[in-house]
Design an enzyme around this catalytic site. Structure first.
Site, short mmCIF file in Angstrom:
data_model
loop_
_atom_site.label_atom_id
_atom_site.label_comp_id
_atom_site.label_asym_id
_atom_site.label_seq_id
_atom_site.Cartn_x
_atom_site.Cartn_y
_atom_site.Cartn_z
N LEU A 145 0.82 -1.22 0.00
CA LEU A 145 0.00 0.00 0.00
C LEU A 145 0.85 1.26 0.00
O LEU A 145 0.43 2.31 -0.43
CB LEU A 145 -0.91 0.02 1.23
CG LEU A 145 -2.00 -1.04 1.30
CD1 LEU A 145 -2.65 -1.05 2.65
CD2 LEU A 145 -3.04 -0.79 0.22
N GLY A 146 2.01 1.17 0.55
CA GLY A 146 2.88 2.34 0.64
C GLY A 146 3.90 2.13 1.74
O GLY A 146 4.08 1.02 2.24
N ASP A 190 3.57 13.36 13.86
CA ASP A 190 3.73 13.21 12.41
C ASP A 190 2.37 13.20 11.74
O ASP A 190 2.07 12.36 10.91
CB ASP A 190 4.52 11.94 12.09
CG ASP A 190 5.03 11.96 10.64
OD1 ASP A 190 5.09 13.05 10.04
OD2 ASP A 190 5.33 10.88 10.11
N LYS A 249 1.56 -3.54 8.76
CA LYS A 249 2.74 -2.68 8.75
C LYS A 249 3.93 -3.54 9.14
O LYS A 249 3.97 -4.12 10.21
CB LYS A 249 2.55 -1.53 9.72
CG LYS A 249 3.69 -0.55 9.72
CD LYS A 249 3.32 0.65 10.57
CE LYS A 249 4.51 1.54 10.80
NZ LYS A 249 4.20 2.63 11.70
N VAL A 255 3.79 -0.91 4.15
CA VAL A 255 2.47 -1.34 4.61
C VAL A 255 1.83 -2.17 3.49
O VAL A 255 1.89 -1.78 2.32
CB VAL A 255 1.58 -0.12 4.93
CG1 VAL A 255 0.23 -0.59 5.44
CG2 VAL A 255 2.25 0.77 5.96
N GLY A 276 5.14 3.54 5.46
CA GLY A 276 4.89 4.40 6.62
C GLY A 276 6.21 4.88 7.17
O GLY A 276 7.25 4.74 6.51
N GLY A 277 6.18 5.40 8.32
CA GLY A 277 7.38 5.97 8.92
C GLY A 277 8.51 4.97 9.06
O GLY A 277 9.66 5.30 8.82
N PHE A 278 8.21 3.74 9.40
CA PHE A 278 9.30 2.82 9.69
C PHE A 278 9.22 1.51 8.91
O PHE A 278 9.75 0.50 9.34
CB PHE A 278 9.36 2.54 11.19
CG PHE A 278 9.84 3.75 11.93
CD1 PHE A 278 11.18 4.01 12.05
CD2 PHE A 278 8.93 4.64 12.47
CE1 PHE A 278 11.63 5.14 12.71
CE2 PHE A 278 9.36 5.77 13.13
CZ PHE A 278 10.72 6.02 13.25
N GLY A 279 8.51 1.55 7.82
CA GLY A 279 8.48 0.35 7.00
C GLY A 279 7.28 0.31 6.07
O GLY A 279 6.38 1.16 6.17
#
Ligand SMILES: *[C@@H]1O[C@H](CO)[C@@H](O)[C@H](O)[C@H]1NC(C)=O
Ligand SMILES: *[C@@H]1O[C@H](CO)[C@@H](O)[C@H](O)[C@H]1NC(C)=O
Ligand SMILES: *[C@@H]1O[C@H](CO)[C@@H](O)[C@H](O)[C@H]1NC(C)=O
Ligand SMILES: *[C@@H]1O[C@H](CO)[C@@H](O)[C@H](O)[C@H]1NC(C)=O
Ligand SMILES: *[C@@H]1O[C@H](CO)[C@@H](O)[C@H](O)[C@H]1NC(C)=O
Ligand SMILES: *[C@@H]1O[C@H](CO)[C@@H](O)[C@H](O)[C@H]1NC(C)=O
Ligand SMILES: *[C@@H]1O[C@H](CO)[C@@H](O)[C@H](O)[C@H]1NC(C)=O
Ligand SMILES: *[C@@H]1O[C@H](CO)[C@@H](O)[C@H](O)[C@H]1NC(C)=O
Ligand SMILES: *[C@@H]1O[C@H](CO)[C@@H](O)[C@H](O)[C@H]1NC(C)=O
Ligand SMILES: *[C@@H]1O[C@H](CO)[C@@H](O)[C@H](O)[C@H]1NC(C)=O
Length: 850
Positions: free
Chosen positions: A538-539, A657, A560, A546, A541-544
């Site tokens: 899906l994309g 964030d 995630k 998804v 995120g901040g740390f990995g």
């Protein structure tokens, strides 16, 4: 004895001219002398002049009465600085001043109206002189050594404090020297205002009206009065407060003795410091150098006990952290004199201190001061005495020394942007964790660190135990998982963190969930996401990354997957698990479970059909799916979710964030805030050592956070404001420019707001679907939220109120922070524009630059 008479003709034509023009001079002197002895007297138009003709003593008329007083001789404006018989005026101008029985006596020929009334009888010849300081003294044989004065006018001030005069106490004699205003310009008798030294606690000056305090200087802190931050060392004045067992007084001196200055308490209760300015044209005028009280916050106890006043805030009053308005209804109506009360009782044993920087120290007339104590001893002393509610250093020079402790309600606190000093407030530990910020004392830091550490330890233990059990049961598991059942019986024991539970905020039905967090098996997730295939990604995120997944029972999930090599992964993971498991709100994305296996750490969320807000709102085609009603609901949803994080959950959580891509939309376009990887329980992390890393996203970071790493709920408010403006305009903050101007969306919106053309900024795709007033309100709130100064931004509670109510009071917004497209981190101008236009929404992590 020696008399020097000066005829008016001796002074020459200028003097006559001066008299003609000087309307204030109601009495004309034709005779001047230096002393009064037992054989001479002063009457009628006679005057006594100081050696270098600075001051003059004589009779003057105000109204229909005659007074004996002192005024400046040299200057063109008749300025009276002292009056002897202010409350016993002479009905006609036949007063006679003479020395009789060792005392100065003023009579109208028959009755004595005023006397110096000294009990000390002179051995030798008493002589009265007017000194160049303006002091009228009676001494033996004209001795000018101040110790031998039998009497001096400086001990009985009128409304004026001259350089060298003492304002305060001779404690051995019980003599209090203070200023009393005139009744009015034409009547020097004692008025209603006084300006006195209160030496009971820590010395401070108090201006009162009929004995009611109106204004306080605040205690002296070695450099200045705590409530007079503008009192900085300068080339004109030297200020001092002397505090000994015998005397406590304030005094000031002119560093250049050729200047003239006076501090006067005027008859409307204003303290005014004037300096005389000669003018080239010959005359001169008194120029106002300083005055007090200056503003609303100078009014004594404006915000009541435990209320803090700040003129840069609207409304000016707020409660000290850990306190809440005593009467919220009154407070709402700006009736703030009731002040604030504690949210939680002091526990005595378990209390700590909250540092309030930049304060005017509270009323210290009942405080206990000890100048020889260190600040640390002060803290210990205060901590050990349960009735002590606050302490501060008595002398801020050299890092702080001495000790003031308060055991009564704290009254008349105010906050200064600079020039104030630190005040340490006693709060129960529970309040410190919530409210602490970066202000807690060591002890609290220790408590919190220990609590946090033990929580993490428990979590770690939980994980370890779980992993061992899990491994043993792996085979059994695999079987059951392949049939698609979630192993609820093996729920992750989050009960250990029950102490963190948001308790009352959680509905009964969600309470059960709160206790159990399902653990998923890696295998299950691998199957659900087709082995983490790129198609399902899906994309990021901040740390990995998804992934989208579908469990065997058909439930859609978002997974995630934390990057294995991200150094902070585990901390963030734990943080997110604890936080999200405890947070239940319809505008926060729900965590369905987690998975820890080997290096692998996964978070399983509910899947949101409409993905993230940014994928819709900034898409030229998809944006039409969101009409105004949808957008307004999204704004309100985000606001409520954020309000929950900030205020309603038991811990104050800062998201850090917040951005359009972290707002997820479900099938009905309900917004849910996601990605808590960087959220912080406020008051815990920050107390350790401020912010270690600045994390966030350009375009959404508030200035104070991006530049100084200052975390507060107000940085989330800033991000919220950006999102609101983005939703209404359908434009990204970063990357949007008006033709030539280097303005981002905020800058552009601000420009249009000032030009009252803000509606032009509205997204064209919603124009048909919206009530203009609602759009305007949202823009207004958006602009209030992105104001440069964190203090100006509203709390989420007021933002929600303003958004939802048609007639809420909304202040005028001020300049937003980060108005230009370039951020401070992009230095190269040629590349910056390009970079700003290619939108780079990746979360950044920077090492703190201090
Ligand atoms: C004082 O001066 C005024 C004005 O010149 C004059 O009228 C008056 O007679 C003088 N009084 C005495 C006692 O000299
Ligand atoms: C001064 O005296 C006159 C006449 O006695 C009177 O009319 C006037 O009000 C008085 N002025 C003041 C200020 O007392
Ligand atoms: C001045 O006033 C006093 C009483 O106040 C009176 O006895 C005296 O006669 C008056 N003198 C003149 C010259 O009016
Ligand atoms: C003079 O001083 C004595 C005490 O020293 C006091 O009792 C008396 O009231 C004073 N008188 C006046 C007129 O101030
Ligand atoms: C205070 O007053 C007493 C009595 O008048 C006097 O002896 C002493 O010198 C005064 N102290 C100071 C510091 O002026
Ligand atoms: C102490 O406080 C009382 C009551 O407010 C006041 O009357 C007195 O003057 C104060 N004493 C000193 C030394 O300031
Ligand atoms: C003191 O002030 C006078 C008048 O403003 C000025 O001429 C003189 O230079 C000053 N002296 C010093 C030492 O600053
Ligand atoms: C007292 O000061 C205030 C503020 O500067 C001023 O407005 C007022 O006119 C002054 N009153 C008098 C009688 O000078
Ligand atoms: C002030 O503090 C010092 C050091 O703690 C102590 O020795 C002294 O007795 C204190 N003085 C007073 C008046 O309490
Ligand atoms: C605690 O502080 C109060 C107020 O300052 C004081 O009256 C009391 O004596 C102190 N108690 C102890 C045990 O020091």
């Amino acid at each position: 004895m020696s008399q020097r008479r000066m005829k008016i003709t001796d002074a020459g034509p200028f003097f006559i001219l001066f008299l003609t023009f000087c309307s204030f001079s109601s009495k004309i002197s034709i005779a001047a002398q230096n002393t009064i002895t037992s054989s001479t007297s002063l009457s009628g138009n006679d005057t006594l002049v100081s050696p270098s003709s600075t001051f003059e003593l004589g009779f003057f008329v105000r109204g229909n009465s005659t007074y004996l007083g002192i005024w400046y001789k040299k200057i063109s404006i008749h300025t009276v600085v002292w009056v002897a018989n202010r409350d016993t005026p002479l009905a006609n101008s036949t007063g006679i001043l003479k020395i009789d029985g060792g005392n100065l006596i003023l009579s109208d020929g028959t009755t004595v109206v005023w006397s110096s009334n000294v009990s000390k009888t002179a051995v030798g010849q008493p002589v009265a002189k007017l000194l160049d300081s303006g002091n009228f003294v009676l001494s033996e044989g004209g001795d000018s050594n101040s110790d031998s004065f039998l009497w001096q006018s400086f001990d009985y001030p009128s409304d004026t404090l001259l350089p060298g005069m003492k304002l305060g106490w001779n404690l051995t004699a019980g003599l209090n020297r203070f200023l009393t205003s005139w009744k009015n310009d034409n009547n020097p008798s004692s008025g209603d205002y006084t300006f006195k030294m209160d030496a009971n606690g820590s010395a401070e000056l108090i201006l009162s009206f009929q004995l009611q305090p109106q204004y306080r200087s605040g205690p002296w802190n070695g450099l200045r009065f705590s409530g007079v931050p503008e009192m900085t060392p300068n080339e004109i004045f030297g200020f001092d407060v002397v505090s000994t067992p015998d005397e406590v007084y304030y005094t000031y001196d002119l560093l250049n003795s050729s200047l003239l200055s006076r501090l006067v308490l005027n008859n409307t209760g204003q303290l005014q410091r004037y300096t005389w300015a000669e003018q080239d044209s010959g005359g001169g005028l008194w120029s106002l150098f300083w005055w007090a009280p200056k503003d609303q916050c100078d009014d004594y106890s404006e915000c009541g006990p435990y209320g803090v006043c700040d003129v840069n805030r609207s409304p000016v009053c707020d409660c000290v952290k850990g306190f809440t308005p005593k009467s919220p209804d009154d407070w709402y109506l700006r009736v703030t004199s009731g002040g604030c009360i504690r949210k939680a009782k002091l526990e005595c044993g378990g209390d700590g201190f909250l540092k309030l920087p930049g304060m005017k120290l509270p009323d210290s007339s009942r405080a206990v001061a000890n100048i020889s104590m260190s600040l640390e001893d002060c803290r210990i002393e205060c901590l050990n005495n349960c009735s002590c509610v606050a302490f501060a250093s008595a002398d801020i020079r050299g890092g702080g020394n001495g000790c003031i402790r308060w055991a009564s309600d704290l009254i008349d606190l105010r906050e200064y942007p600079d020039g104030g000093q630190d005040l340490y407030m006693r709060l129960p530990a529970s309040q410190l964790v919530i409210e602490g910020g970066n202000n807690g004392r060591k002890r609290v830091t220790v408590i919190v660190t220990v609590t946090l550490a033990s929580l993490l330890l428990l979590l770690g233990l939980g994980f370890a135990l779980y992993c061992i059990r899990k491994k043993r049961e792996k085979t059994k598991h695999l079987k059951s998982l392949r049939t698609g059942s979630k192993e609820r019986s093996q729920d992750f024991p989050l009960t250990d963190f029950d102490s963190l539970s948001a308790g009352n905020e959680i509905s009964e039905e969600s309470r059960k969930e709160d206790f159990d967090l399902p653990m998923f098996d890696l295998e299950t997730i691998a199957i659900a996401t087709d082995n983490f295939s790129d198609i399902n990604k899906l994309g990021r995120g901040g740390f990995g990354p998804v992934y989208k997944g579908k469990l065997i029972d058909g439930q859609e999930i978002a997974v995630k997957r934390l990057s294995k090599n991200s150094g902070q992964g585990l901390d963030e993971f734990k943080n997110e698990v604890i936080l999200i498991a405890k947070l239940q709100h319809r505008n926060l994305v729900r965590l369905l479970g987690c998975c820890i296996q080997g290096e692998e750490r996964l978070l399983i969320y509910e899947y949101m059909q409409n993905r993230s807000l940014d994928s819709i709102i900034f898409d030229e085609i998809k944006k039409f799916k969101l009409d105004w009603q949808n957008r307004f609901n999204i704004i309100m949803g985000i606001a409520r979710g954020l309000l929950y994080l900030h205020q309603d959950s038991r811990f104050r959580i800062i998201h850090r964030d917040l951005k359009a891509s972290n707002i997820l939309l479900d099938s009905q376009m309900h917004p849910k805030i996601s990605d808590f990887g960087m959220a912080r329980i406020f008051g815990a992390e920050q107390m350790e050592a401020n912010t270690r890393r600045v994390v966030g996203t350009f375009g959404y970071m508030s200035p104070e956070y991006a530049m100084d790493g200052v975390i507060s709920v107000k940085s989330d408010v800033f991000s919220f404001g950006v999102i609101v403006l983005e939703i209404v305009t359908g434009k990204k903050n970063r990357g949007y420019y008006e033709k030539d101007q280097q303005l981002n969306l905020l800058g552009h919106a601000w420009k249009l707001w000032k030009e009252e053309r803000i509606t032009e900024l509205m997204d064209a795709s919603i124009e048909t679907s919206c009530p203009m007033s609602e759009v305007l309100r949202c823009m207004h709130v958006g602009l209030l939220c992105v104001q440069e100064r964190a203090e100006d931004r509203p709390m989420m509670s007021s933002a929600v109120l303003m958004l939802s109510s048609e007639n809420a009071r909304m202040p005028e917004p001020r300049q937003p922070g980060f108005c230009t497209g370039r951020s401070i981190f992009e230095t190269d101008s040629s590349s910056s524009k390009k970079e700003s236009c290619t939108i780079n929404q990746v979360t950044v992590t920077m090492l703190e630059s201090r």
